[in-house]
Design a protein around this motif. Sequence first.
Motif, PDB file in Angstrom:
ATOM      1  N   ILE A   1       0.843  -1.204   0.000  1.00 13.89           N
ATOM      2  CA  ILE A   1       0.000   0.000   0.000  1.00 13.89           C
ATOM      3  C   ILE A   1       0.874   1.248   0.000  1.00 13.89           C
ATOM      4  O   ILE A   1       1.800   1.379   0.800  1.00 13.89           O
ATOM      5  CB  ILE A   1      -0.941   0.002   1.214  1.00 13.89           C
ATOM      6  N   LEU A   2       0.563   2.163  -0.873  1.00 13.29           N
ATOM      7  CA  LEU A   2       1.296   3.410  -1.019  1.00 13.29           C
ATOM      8  C   LEU A   2       0.709   4.441  -0.039  1.00 13.29           C
ATOM      9  O   LEU A   2      -0.314   5.079  -0.311  1.00 13.29           O
ATOM     10  CB  LEU A   2       1.187   3.893  -2.469  1.00 13.29           C
ATOM     11  N   ALA A   3       1.372   4.601   1.103  1.00 14.97           N
ATOM     12  CA  ALA A   3       0.872   5.497   2.155  1.00 14.97           C
ATOM     13  C   ALA A   3       0.828   6.948   1.703  1.00 14.97           C
ATOM     14  O   ALA A   3      -0.078   7.694   2.095  1.00 14.97           O
ATOM     15  CB  ALA A   3       1.721   5.356   3.415  1.00 14.97           C
ATOM     16  N   THR A   4       1.760   7.357   0.852  1.00 16.85           N
ATOM     17  CA  THR A   4       1.756   8.747   0.388  1.00 16.85           C
ATOM     18  C   THR A   4       0.502   9.050  -0.422  1.00 16.85           C
ATOM     19  O   THR A   4      -0.008  10.171  -0.393  1.00 16.85           O
ATOM     20  CB  THR A   4       3.016   9.069  -0.439  1.00 16.85           C
ATOM     21  N   ASP A   5      -0.017   8.052  -1.128  1.00 16.59           N
ATOM     22  CA  ASP A   5      -1.245   8.243  -1.887  1.00 16.59           C
ATOM     23  C   ASP A   5      -2.441   8.418  -0.948  1.00 16.59           C
ATOM     24  O   ASP A   5      -3.310   9.246  -1.199  1.00 16.59           O
ATOM     25  CB  ASP A   5      -1.473   7.055  -2.829  1.00 16.59           C
ATOM     26  N   ILE A   6      -2.473   7.650   0.134  1.00 15.11           N
ATOM     27  CA  ILE A   6      -3.539   7.809   1.135  1.00 15.11           C
ATOM     28  C   ILE A   6      -3.505   9.245   1.664  1.00 15.11           C
ATOM     29  O   ILE A   6      -4.537   9.910   1.759  1.00 15.11           O
ATOM     30  CB  ILE A   6      -3.367   6.826   2.316  1.00 15.11           C
ATOM     31  N   ALA A   7      -2.306   9.695   2.004  1.00 13.83           N
ATOM     32  CA  ALA A   7      -2.160  11.052   2.553  1.00 13.83           C
ATOM     33  C   ALA A   7      -2.669  12.096   1.572  1.00 13.83           C
ATOM     34  O   ALA A   7      -3.421  13.001   1.944  1.00 13.83           O
ATOM     35  CB  ALA A   7      -0.700  11.306   2.911  1.00 13.83           C
ATOM     36  N   GLU A   8      -2.288  11.952   0.324  1.00 17.17           N
ATOM     37  CA  GLU A   8      -2.701  12.928  -0.693  1.00 17.17           C
ATOM     38  C   GLU A   8      -4.213  12.921  -0.892  1.00 17.17           C
ATOM     39  O   GLU A   8      -4.855  13.979  -0.936  1.00 17.17           O
ATOM     40  CB  GLU A   8      -1.989  12.622  -2.009  1.00 17.17           C
ATOM     41  N   LYS A   9      -4.808  11.738  -1.023  1.00 17.81           N
ATOM     42  CA  LYS A   9      -6.248  11.641  -1.287  1.00 17.81           C
ATOM     43  C   LYS A   9      -7.104  12.138  -0.124  1.00 17.81           C
ATOM     44  O   LYS A   9      -8.193  12.648  -0.333  1.00 17.81           O
ATOM     45  CB  LYS A   9      -6.625  10.191  -1.593  1.00 17.81           C
ATOM     46  N   TYR A  10      -6.614  11.925   1.093  1.00 12.63           N
ATOM     47  CA  TYR A  10      -7.445  12.223   2.254  1.00 12.63           C
ATOM     48  C   TYR A  10      -6.936  13.403   3.084  1.00 12.63           C
ATOM     49  O   TYR A  10      -7.384  13.620   4.204  1.00 12.63           O
ATOM     50  CB  TYR A  10      -7.590  10.964   3.116  1.00 12.63           C
ATOM     51  N   GLY A  11      -6.018  14.176   2.534  1.00 10.15           N
ATOM     52  CA  GLY A  11      -5.559  15.388   3.204  1.00 10.15           C
ATOM     53  C   GLY A  11      -4.781  15.139   4.483  1.00 10.15           C
ATOM     54  O   GLY A  11      -4.838  15.939   5.414  1.00 10.15           O
ATOM     55  N   ILE A  12      -4.040  14.040   4.522  1.00  9.60           N
ATOM     56  CA  ILE A  12      -3.231  13.735   5.697  1.00  9.60           C
ATOM     57  C   ILE A  12      -1.832  14.289   5.460  1.00  9.60           C
ATOM     58  O   ILE A  12      -1.219  14.054   4.425  1.00  9.60           O
ATOM     59  CB  ILE A  12      -3.208  12.214   5.962  1.00  9.60           C
ATOM     60  N   ASP A  13      -1.334  15.028   6.433  1.00  9.32           N
ATOM     61  CA  ASP A  13      -0.059  15.720   6.286  1.00  9.32           C
ATOM     62  C   ASP A  13       1.134  14.799   6.506  1.00  9.32           C
ATOM     63  O   ASP A  13       1.119  13.931   7.369  1.00  9.32           O
ATOM     64  CB  ASP A  13       0.036  16.866   7.303  1.00  9.32           C
ATOM     65  N   PHE A  14       2.158  15.028   5.701  1.00  5.28           N
ATOM     66  CA  PHE A  14       3.492  14.497   5.955  1.00  5.28           C
ATOM     67  C   PHE A  14       4.331  15.700   6.348  1.00  5.28           C
ATOM     68  O   PHE A  14       4.195  16.775   5.765  1.00  5.28           O
ATOM     69  CB  PHE A  14       4.094  13.861   4.693  1.00  5.28           C
ATOM     70  N   TYR A  15       5.192  15.531   7.304  1.00  3.58           N
ATOM     71  CA  TYR A  15       5.982  16.652   7.792  1.00  3.58           C
ATOM     72  C   TYR A  15       7.421  16.526   7.328  1.00  3.58           C
ATOM     73  O   TYR A  15       7.937  15.436   7.137  1.00  3.58           O
ATOM     74  CB  TYR A  15       5.910  16.719   9.321  1.00  3.58           C
ATOM     75  N   ASP A  16       8.061  17.662   7.159  1.00  4.87           N
ATOM     76  CA  ASP A  16       9.455  17.688   6.738  1.00  4.87           C
ATOM     77  C   ASP A  16      10.373  17.529   7.947  1.00  4.87           C
ATOM     78  O   ASP A  16       9.931  17.547   9.094  1.00  4.87           O
ATOM     79  CB  ASP A  16       9.770  19.016   6.044  1.00  4.87           C
ATOM     80  N   GLY A  17      11.628  17.427   7.650  1.00 10.05           N
ATOM     81  CA  GLY A  17      12.625  17.368   8.714  1.00 10.05           C
ATOM     82  C   GLY A  17      12.673  15.996   9.354  1.00 10.05           C
ATOM     83  O   GLY A  17      12.587  14.975   8.674  1.00 10.05           O
ATOM     84  N   ASN A  18      12.788  15.996  10.643  1.00  9.60           N
ATOM     85  CA  ASN A  18      12.966  14.755  11.388  1.00  9.60           C
ATOM     86  C   ASN A  18      11.699  14.308  12.099  1.00  9.60           C
ATOM     87  O   ASN A  18      11.758  13.764  13.204  1.00  9.60           O
ATOM     88  CB  ASN A  18      14.129  14.913  12.373  1.00  9.60           C
ATOM     89  N   ILE A  19      10.556  14.536  11.465  1.00  6.91           N
ATOM     90  CA  ILE A  19       9.272  14.106  12.005  1.00  6.91           C
ATOM     91  C   ILE A  19       8.847  12.824  11.285  1.00  6.91           C
ATOM     92  O   ILE A  19       8.751  12.793  10.059  1.00  6.91           O
ATOM     93  CB  ILE A  19       8.180  15.183  11.815  1.00  6.91           C
ATOM     94  N   VAL A  20       8.597  11.767  12.055  1.00  6.25           N
ATOM     95  CA  VAL A  20       8.127  10.502  11.510  1.00  6.25           C
ATOM     96  C   VAL A  20       6.604  10.493  11.574  1.00  6.25           C
ATOM     97  O   VAL A  20       6.027  10.763  12.629  1.00  6.25           O
ATOM     98  CB  VAL A  20       8.681   9.298  12.321  1.00  6.25           C
ATOM     99  N   THR A  21       5.965  10.216  10.457  1.00  3.19           N
ATOM    100  CA  THR A  21       4.514  10.075  10.412  1.00  3.19           C
ATOM    101  C   THR A  21       4.210   8.581  10.367  1.00  3.19           C
ATOM    102  O   THR A  21       4.484   7.922   9.368  1.00  3.19           O
ATOM    103  CB  THR A  21       3.925  10.772   9.172  1.00  3.19           C
ATOM    104  N   TRP A  22       3.676   8.056  11.464  1.00  2.00           N
ATOM    105  CA  TRP A  22       3.316   6.632  11.539  1.00  2.00           C
ATOM    106  C   TRP A  22       1.867   6.465  11.092  1.00  2.00           C
ATOM    107  O   TRP A  22       0.998   7.212  11.534  1.00  2.00           O
ATOM    108  CB  TRP A  22       3.481   6.106  12.958  1.00  2.00           C
ATOM    109  N   PHE A  23       1.609   5.490  10.246  1.00  2.00           N
ATOM    110  CA  PHE A  23       0.279   5.210   9.703  1.00  2.00           C
ATOM    111  C   PHE A  23      -0.251   3.879  10.221  1.00  2.00           C
ATOM    112  O   PHE A  23       0.501   2.907  10.315  1.00  2.00           O
ATOM    113  CB  PHE A  23       0.359   5.060   8.176  1.00  2.00           C
ATOM    114  N   SER A  24      -1.546   3.828  10.470  1.00  2.00           N
ATOM    115  CA  SER A  24      -2.265   2.573  10.650  1.00  2.00           C
ATOM    116  C   SER A  24      -3.502   2.636   9.770  1.00  2.00           C
ATOM    117  O   SER A  24      -4.116   3.699   9.619  1.00  2.00           O
ATOM    118  CB  SER A  24      -2.710   2.353  12.099  1.00  2.00           C
ATOM    119  N   VAL A  25      -3.863   1.497   9.186  1.00  2.00           N
ATOM    120  CA  VAL A  25      -5.101   1.363   8.427  1.00  2.00           C
ATOM    121  C   VAL A  25      -5.842   0.193   9.037  1.00  2.00           C
ATOM    122  O   VAL A  25      -5.313  -0.918   9.116  1.00  2.00           O
ATOM    123  CB  VAL A  25      -4.840   1.105   6.933  1.00  2.00           C
TER     124      VAL A  25
END
Length: 176
Positions: A148-172
């Motif tokens: 599953i392409l998590a970046t696509d989920i983020a784009e489609k549903y307006g979920i932010d990815f952060y720059d720098g040293n911030i980890v965005t953990w996903f669960s579906v």
Amino acid sequence: MDREKLEQFLCTLPLAQYAWIDPRELVFTERVRKICEQECPMYGKTWACPPAVGSVENCRERCLSYPYALVFTTLTEVSDIANLDETLSTRAPHEKITHEVVEVMRTMSDDVMALSTEACAICEHCAYPDGPCRHREKMFPCVESHGILATDIAEKYGIDFYDGNIVTWFSVIFYK
């Protein structure tokens, strides 16, 4: 599923964002699986990782057998996001939250399947490949292990990815 009741519960957790998604909109790709194979030290070592989770096509079919899904994220800051060991060491709080959400969802639905961040750390030594998973109901394979392409989920549903040293953990979490 009583979304209102579940949303009340979600609001008590330290989530960054969440969204109700249509599993049919997920993008499954072999490219994501290739990243697992080439970059993750857990590839081929646990029941939560490829190839044990099945082919991307099998994973797709399993996920699409559910009509509904909830995606949520949590955030963690690390000193160096390129340091995979440090990054992976920060996933425990996200996994705890995923287990809490699944527990609540299982009171509302008889059929819930969760994908999260795990290469599975439940057992000190995974039974894979010599024996069956000892905790199948507690083990949540990684979102990416299913292609599953998590970046696509983020784009489609307006979920932010952060720059720098911030980890965005996903669960579906899929449910019927």
